[in-house]
Design a protein around this motif. Structure first.
Motif, PDB file in Angstrom:
ATOM      1  N   LYS A   1       0.812  -1.221   0.000  1.00  0.00           N
ATOM      2  CA  LYS A   1       0.000   0.000   0.000  1.00  0.00           C
ATOM      3  C   LYS A   1       0.845   1.270   0.000  1.00  0.00           C
ATOM      4  CE  LYS A   1      -4.000  -2.115   0.405  1.00  0.00           C
ATOM      5  NZ  LYS A   1      -5.082  -2.006  -0.537  1.00  0.00           N
ATOM      6  N   ASN A   2       2.173   1.094   0.001  1.00  0.00           N
ATOM      7  CA  ASN A   2       3.100   2.228  -0.048  1.00  0.00           C
ATOM      8  C   ASN A   2       2.876   3.205   1.110  1.00  0.00           C
ATOM      9  OD1 ASN A   2       5.275   3.561  -1.136  1.00  0.00           O
ATOM     10  ND2 ASN A   2       4.040   4.778  -2.533  1.00  0.00           N
ATOM     11  N   TRP A   3       2.802   2.656   2.334  1.00  0.00           N
ATOM     12  CA  TRP A   3       2.613   3.491   3.511  1.00  0.00           C
ATOM     13  C   TRP A   3       3.828   4.377   3.732  1.00  0.00           C
ATOM     14  CZ3 TRP A   3       0.673  -0.392   7.799  1.00  0.00           C
ATOM     15  CH2 TRP A   3      -0.603  -0.844   7.471  1.00  0.00           C
ATOM     16  N   LEU A   4       3.602   5.560   4.235  1.00  0.00           N
ATOM     17  CA  LEU A   4       4.674   6.477   4.606  1.00  0.00           C
ATOM     18  C   LEU A   4       5.387   5.894   5.823  1.00  0.00           C
ATOM     19  CD1 LEU A   4       6.041   9.231   4.206  1.00  0.00           C
ATOM     20  CD2 LEU A   4       4.300  10.206   5.701  1.00  0.00           C
ATOM     21  N   TRP A   5       6.729   5.799   5.759  1.00  0.00           N
ATOM     22  CA  TRP A   5       7.468   5.198   6.853  1.00  0.00           C
ATOM     23  C   TRP A   5       8.782   5.911   7.072  1.00  0.00           C
ATOM     24  CZ3 TRP A   5      12.261   3.031   5.975  1.00  0.00           C
ATOM     25  CH2 TRP A   5      12.600   2.777   4.639  1.00  0.00           C
ATOM     26  N   GLN A   6       9.371   5.631   8.219  1.00  0.00           N
ATOM     27  CA  GLN A   6      10.701   6.132   8.532  1.00  0.00           C
ATOM     28  C   GLN A   6      11.406   5.073   9.374  1.00  0.00           C
ATOM     29  OE1 GLN A   6      10.119   9.775  10.745  1.00  0.00           O
ATOM     30  NE2 GLN A   6       9.678   8.713  12.653  1.00  0.00           N
ATOM     31  N   ARG A   7      12.711   5.241   9.509  1.00  0.00           N
ATOM     32  CA  ARG A   7      13.481   4.300  10.327  1.00  0.00           C
ATOM     33  C   ARG A   7      13.365   4.648  11.799  1.00  0.00           C
ATOM     34  NH1 ARG A   7      19.239   3.811   7.203  1.00  0.00           N
ATOM     35  NH2 ARG A   7      18.413   2.896   5.317  1.00  0.00           N
ATOM     36  N   ARG A   8      13.346   3.622  12.627  1.00  0.00           N
ATOM     37  CA  ARG A   8      13.431   3.805  14.077  1.00  0.00           C
ATOM     38  C   ARG A   8      14.621   2.972  14.550  1.00  0.00           C
ATOM     39  NH1 ARG A   8       8.772   2.280  18.397  1.00  0.00           N
ATOM     40  NH2 ARG A   8       7.793   4.147  17.542  1.00  0.00           N
ATOM     41  N   TYR A   9      15.534   3.633  15.214  1.00  0.00           N
ATOM     42  CA  TYR A   9      16.708   2.961  15.771  1.00  0.00           C
ATOM     43  C   TYR A   9      16.422   2.617  17.218  1.00  0.00           C
ATOM     44  CZ  TYR A   9      18.946   4.795  11.603  1.00  0.00           C
ATOM     45  OH  TYR A   9      19.254   5.081  10.311  1.00  0.00           O
ATOM     46  N   GLY A  10      16.674   1.377  17.575  1.00  0.00           N
ATOM     47  CA  GLY A  10      16.388   0.940  18.937  1.00  0.00           C
ATOM     48  C   GLY A  10      17.430  -0.030  19.451  1.00  0.00           C
ATOM     49  N   LYS A  11      17.137  -0.637  20.575  1.00  0.00           N
ATOM     50  CA  LYS A  11      18.066  -1.558  21.226  1.00  0.00           C
ATOM     51  C   LYS A  11      18.352  -2.781  20.374  1.00  0.00           C
ATOM     52  CE  LYS A  11      16.494  -0.248  25.809  1.00  0.00           C
ATOM     53  NZ  LYS A  11      15.762  -0.678  26.996  1.00  0.00           N
ATOM     54  N   GLN A  12      17.378  -3.196  19.589  1.00  0.00           N
ATOM     55  CA  GLN A  12      17.537  -4.410  18.784  1.00  0.00           C
ATOM     56  C   GLN A  12      17.812  -4.096  17.322  1.00  0.00           C
ATOM     57  OE1 GLN A  12      14.096  -6.799  19.556  1.00  0.00           O
ATOM     58  NE2 GLN A  12      14.715  -7.240  21.648  1.00  0.00           N
ATOM     59  N   GLY A  13      18.309  -2.906  17.028  1.00  0.00           N
ATOM     60  CA  GLY A  13      18.642  -2.552  15.657  1.00  0.00           C
ATOM     61  C   GLY A  13      17.669  -1.550  15.072  1.00  0.00           C
ATOM     62  N   VAL A  14      17.455  -1.671  13.765  1.00  0.00           N
ATOM     63  CA  VAL A  14      16.633  -0.715  13.040  1.00  0.00           C
ATOM     64  C   VAL A  14      15.334  -1.383  12.603  1.00  0.00           C
ATOM     65  CG1 VAL A  14      16.554   0.824  11.043  1.00  0.00           C
ATOM     66  CG2 VAL A  14      18.721   0.407  12.193  1.00  0.00           C
ATOM     67  N   THR A  15      14.233  -0.678  12.742  1.00  0.00           N
ATOM     68  CA  THR A  15      12.944  -1.170  12.262  1.00  0.00           C
ATOM     69  C   THR A  15      12.233  -0.019  11.568  1.00  0.00           C
ATOM     70  OG1 THR A  15      10.951  -2.386  12.875  1.00  0.00           O
ATOM     71  CG2 THR A  15      11.669  -0.637  14.376  1.00  0.00           C
TER      72      THR A  15
END
Length: 124
Positions: A31-45
């Protein structure tokens, strides 16, 4: 509204979304949702903007601000995804660091004309 960005893990079982983060991520890609990276304790999501989510999910997250519409929106709507610059920025933001380095190296060596030539050849 306190929060506008949500991970697939946070969206499990919200509205019409299922219980699988993998399924939510797949739907987001389709669906081509708008997204961005989130950096956290377990890496990037990835985290998704509330405006990209289905109305039922928006309503469950913030019922006062996103009341369910009486009917579904038209099949075609103009959105920020139609802006090629925004799409390019989103794509670049989603690249892994090594992919980004390869792209920058290619552009430094061959320039935009080299990239356009490569794209032209790939589309033949």
């Amino acid at each position: 509204m306190d929060k506008a960005w949500f991970t697939a893990e946070e969206l499990k079982n919200k509205g019409e979304l299922g219980s699988s983060p993998q399924g939510i991520n797949k739907r987001a890609r389709e669906k081509n949702w708008l997204w961005q990276r989130r950096y956290g304790k377990q890496g990037v999501t990835k985290e998704y903007h509330i405006s990209s989510l289905p109305l039922s999910t928006q309503n469950e997250l913030y019922p006062q601000q996103y009341p369910l519409a009486a009917e579904e929106p038209a099949a075609y709507t103009v959105s920020h995804h139609d802006d090629p610059i925004k799409r390019l920025q989103g794509y670049l933001a989603g690249m892994k660091p090594d992919e980004y380095a390869v792209l920058l190296g290619f552009l430094a060596e061959k320039g935009a004309a080299g990239l356009l030539d490569l794209i032209s050849k790939a589309n033949r």
